[in-house]
Design a protein around this motif. Sequence first.
Motif, PDB file in Angstrom:
ATOM      1  N   ASP A 105      -2.254  25.350   2.576  1.00 43.38           N
ATOM      2  CA  ASP A 105      -1.949  26.472   1.693  1.00 43.38           C
ATOM      3  C   ASP A 105      -0.803  27.334   2.199  1.00 43.38           C
ATOM      4  O   ASP A 105      -0.390  28.276   1.518  1.00 43.38           O
ATOM      5  CB  ASP A 105      -3.207  27.345   1.509  1.00 43.38           C
ATOM      6  CG  ASP A 105      -3.723  27.891   2.824  1.00 43.38           C
ATOM      7  OD1 ASP A 105      -3.517  27.221   3.864  1.00 43.38           O
ATOM      8  OD2 ASP A 105      -4.324  28.978   2.831  1.00 43.38           O
ATOM      9  N   LYS A 106      -0.279  27.035   3.392  1.00 42.95           N
ATOM     10  CA  LYS A 106       0.829  27.805   3.960  1.00 42.95           C
ATOM     11  C   LYS A 106       2.187  27.167   3.646  1.00 42.95           C
ATOM     12  O   LYS A 106       3.221  27.721   4.017  1.00 42.95           O
ATOM     13  CB  LYS A 106       0.664  27.928   5.478  1.00 42.95           C
ATOM     14  CG  LYS A 106      -0.649  28.556   5.915  1.00 42.95           C
ATOM     15  CD  LYS A 106      -0.788  29.969   5.397  1.00 42.95           C
ATOM     16  CE  LYS A 106      -2.119  30.580   5.821  1.00 42.95           C
ATOM     17  NZ  LYS A 106      -2.299  31.937   5.249  1.00 42.95           N
ATOM     18  N   TYR A 107       2.180  26.018   3.012  1.00 47.98           N
ATOM     19  CA  TYR A 107       3.411  25.307   2.710  1.00 47.98           C
ATOM     20  C   TYR A 107       3.509  25.075   1.206  1.00 47.98           C
ATOM     21  O   TYR A 107       2.493  24.898   0.520  1.00 47.98           O
ATOM     22  CB  TYR A 107       3.473  23.962   3.439  1.00 47.98           C
ATOM     23  CG  TYR A 107       3.616  24.081   4.941  1.00 47.98           C
ATOM     24  CD1 TYR A 107       4.859  24.003   5.549  1.00 47.98           C
ATOM     25  CD2 TYR A 107       2.496  24.271   5.749  1.00 47.98           C
ATOM     26  CE1 TYR A 107       4.994  24.108   6.926  1.00 47.98           C
ATOM     27  CE2 TYR A 107       2.619  24.382   7.129  1.00 47.98           C
ATOM     28  CZ  TYR A 107       3.871  24.295   7.703  1.00 47.98           C
ATOM     29  OH  TYR A 107       3.999  24.403   9.067  1.00 47.98           O
ATOM     30  N   SER A 108       4.741  25.047   0.705  1.00 46.98           N
ATOM     31  CA  SER A 108       4.978  24.762  -0.705  1.00 46.98           C
ATOM     32  C   SER A 108       4.951  23.253  -0.936  1.00 46.98           C
ATOM     33  O   SER A 108       5.455  22.473  -0.125  1.00 46.98           O
ATOM     34  CB  SER A 108       6.332  25.328  -1.141  1.00 46.98           C
ATOM     35  OG  SER A 108       6.622  24.965  -2.479  1.00 46.98           O
ATOM     36  N   ALA A 109       4.382  22.853  -2.057  1.00 45.42           N
ATOM     37  CA  ALA A 109       4.234  21.420  -2.342  1.00 45.42           C
ATOM     38  C   ALA A 109       5.537  20.782  -2.807  1.00 45.42           C
ATOM     39  O   ALA A 109       5.799  19.608  -2.522  1.00 45.42           O
ATOM     40  CB  ALA A 109       3.146  21.217  -3.390  1.00 45.42           C
ATOM     41  N   ASP A 110       6.390  21.535  -3.532  1.00 44.68           N
ATOM     42  CA  ASP A 110       7.578  20.904  -4.120  1.00 44.68           C
ATOM     43  C   ASP A 110       8.836  21.760  -4.041  1.00 44.68           C
ATOM     44  O   ASP A 110       9.831  21.448  -4.699  1.00 44.68           O
ATOM     45  CB  ASP A 110       7.304  20.558  -5.591  1.00 44.68           C
ATOM     46  CG  ASP A 110       6.772  21.755  -6.366  1.00 44.68           C
ATOM     47  OD1 ASP A 110       6.735  22.865  -5.802  1.00 44.68           O
ATOM     48  OD2 ASP A 110       6.392  21.575  -7.531  1.00 44.68           O
ATOM     49  N   ASN A 111       8.827  22.827  -3.257  1.00 43.96           N
ATOM     50  CA  ASN A 111      10.004  23.690  -3.164  1.00 43.96           C
ATOM     51  C   ASN A 111      10.456  23.819  -1.714  1.00 43.96           C
ATOM     52  O   ASN A 111       9.652  23.728  -0.784  1.00 43.96           O
ATOM     53  CB  ASN A 111       9.700  25.097  -3.715  1.00 43.96           C
ATOM     54  CG  ASN A 111       9.507  25.081  -5.219  1.00 43.96           C
ATOM     55  OD1 ASN A 111      10.160  24.308  -5.919  1.00 43.96           O
ATOM     56  ND2 ASN A 111       8.597  25.909  -5.715  1.00 43.96           N
ATOM     57  N   GLY A 112      11.755  24.080  -1.525  1.00 49.18           N
ATOM     58  CA  GLY A 112      12.284  24.342  -0.196  1.00 49.18           C
ATOM     59  C   GLY A 112      12.654  23.081   0.557  1.00 49.18           C
ATOM     60  O   GLY A 112      12.453  21.949   0.097  1.00 49.18           O
ATOM     61  N   SER A 148       9.849  20.755   6.012  1.00 51.13           N
ATOM     62  CA  SER A 148       9.490  21.550   7.187  1.00 51.13           C
ATOM     63  C   SER A 148       9.250  20.653   8.400  1.00 51.13           C
ATOM     64  O   SER A 148       9.183  19.420   8.282  1.00 51.13           O
ATOM     65  CB  SER A 148       8.220  22.359   6.915  1.00 51.13           C
ATOM     66  OG  SER A 148       7.105  21.484   6.788  1.00 51.13           O
ATOM     67  N   ARG A 182       5.647  34.022  10.145  1.00 51.95           N
ATOM     68  CA  ARG A 182       5.764  33.836   8.695  1.00 51.95           C
ATOM     69  C   ARG A 182       4.552  33.147   8.075  1.00 51.95           C
ATOM     70  O   ARG A 182       4.273  33.354   6.893  1.00 51.95           O
ATOM     71  CB  ARG A 182       7.016  33.013   8.392  1.00 51.95           C
ATOM     72  CG  ARG A 182       8.305  33.717   8.789  1.00 51.95           C
ATOM     73  CD  ARG A 182       9.487  32.781   8.729  1.00 51.95           C
ATOM     74  NE  ARG A 182      10.717  33.429   9.191  1.00 51.95           N
ATOM     75  CZ  ARG A 182      11.855  32.800   9.432  1.00 51.95           C
ATOM     76  NH1 ARG A 182      11.927  31.483   9.274  1.00 51.95           N
ATOM     77  NH2 ARG A 182      12.921  33.463   9.841  1.00 51.95           N
ATOM     78  N   ARG A 183       3.858  32.306   8.849  1.00 51.71           N
ATOM     79  CA  ARG A 183       2.782  31.505   8.252  1.00 51.71           C
ATOM     80  C   ARG A 183       1.399  31.793   8.834  1.00 51.71           C
ATOM     81  O   ARG A 183       0.424  31.917   8.095  1.00 51.71           O
ATOM     82  CB  ARG A 183       3.093  30.015   8.438  1.00 51.71           C
ATOM     83  CG  ARG A 183       4.213  29.499   7.551  1.00 51.71           C
ATOM     84  CD  ARG A 183       4.236  27.981   7.580  1.00 51.71           C
ATOM     85  NE  ARG A 183       5.209  27.442   6.626  1.00 51.71           N
ATOM     86  CZ  ARG A 183       6.433  27.086   6.934  1.00 51.71           C
ATOM     87  NH1 ARG A 183       6.863  27.212   8.201  1.00 51.71           N
ATOM     88  NH2 ARG A 183       7.251  26.609   6.010  1.00 51.71           N
TER      89      ARG A 183
END
Length: 487
Positions: free
Chosen positions: A46-53, A56, A114-115
């Motif tokens: 839940d700390k990472y975007s699935a399809d943006n950015g 990582s 940040r996370r």
Amino acid sequence: MMTQNADKKREQIQMFCMDDLVPQDHLLRLIDQAIDWSFIYDLVIDKYSADNGRPSMDPVMLIKIPFIQYLYGIRSMRQTVKEIEVNVAYRWFLGLEMMDKVPHFSTFGKNYTRRFKDTDLFEQIFSRILQECYKYRLIDPSEVFVDATHVKARANSKKMRKRIADEEALFFEEQLKKEINEDREAHGKKPLKEKKEDPKDPPSCGGSSDGKEEKTVKESTTDPESGWFRKGEHKNVFAYSVQTACDKNGWILGYSVNPGNQHDSRTFKSLYDKIKDIGIQTLVADAGYKTPAIAKLLLDDGITPLLPYKRPMTQDGFFKKAEYVYDEYFDCYVCPNDQVLAYHTTNRSGYREYKSCGMICEGCPYLKQCTESRDHVKVVTRHIWEPYMEKCEDIRHTIGMKEMYAQRKETIERLFGTAKENHGFRYTQMIGKARMEMKVGLTFACMNLKKLAKMIARKGKRGAQKCLLLIKYTLFEPKTRKTLLEC
């Protein structure tokens, strides 16, 4: 014959496999085989975007980097990255090739801010590794040892300011108030009135509105969440108190982090709430935990508290409290001169006060060994939860309890010694309680995992030896088999 110019092979080009360069019995290889690190993905999804950015860094690699730091006691993240650059085993553990660039030392700190900040990620990692230990049935929670150690904070002892100490509510405060009023009513006294503060009447400089001196404490300007700590003849420093619980086999079961100036008995509840449901039968702790509130808490929950003898803090030349005999039937004390100290009141701290008659005590031959009060009145106090303390004393004299208490030096104290000697636990480079909790969680997780990995490897080695013996056994003749069985 003397060999010369042994460094000619430095620039030689070779082809090799990374896996071949790491010994089969290397600690990091054993750790990697002992646990499936993919559980970290579920914790941080839940700390990472699935399809943006942008893509990582692998979260598993991100957690493994500080894990290496605490596992080998490297003093800083900057030094850890330097070690990873030249250490093949570290690169193999992180999944890096020989020519891959190692992440910058600030990468983990930025991701934390940040996370992972204000999350319980590192406590979940500790719990997940602890579950693996439970799965192999290595933990015996029937006997739990509790103690606290202090870790020096990253704070200059000369950079401080004084502030008024905050009054923190005790975990037993509400229950104690209720039982104090019940005890007063049983003795024909009125219930205590609630303290009311008038906001229109601010305290004067250096004092409070009721005329009492306000307590001040030293606060670090670098790390305000740490606490000013002094123990014995040790140097005064700002530190954090790490309260820890382990079983008789040395497995770490839980921990809590508090400022170094808070007493162990006040911070015990935060640790106890984490471990009270794991099946504890006996809890072993030192004299710092020997208070009526903790004794009542444990006994009411069906846990046997094993607490040591605590020497009375009586002034030299005076009678000790044990020399005044309590009569439970008449609810009074009898002094060494066979005079009665009758009940007087129950104060706000939960202590019943028993006072003698000053006119009788004035002519007593033991007066100088009893009291120095002007009116010759001796006061003996007894906590309303004193029966729980007496129960603890009975437990302490039970057969086998002395030997169990002696195991503290082989369990919790050895654990602290190992953490400070091998895992960089003497001081911290972290500022703030939240980052300190992260350090403690990962350090204790790596200690449990290191122990688990070695035990699994040892068990696997013994299993291979048994299989080899079984194969050899089947090749022997019947007479030889009989001889082997007899041996």
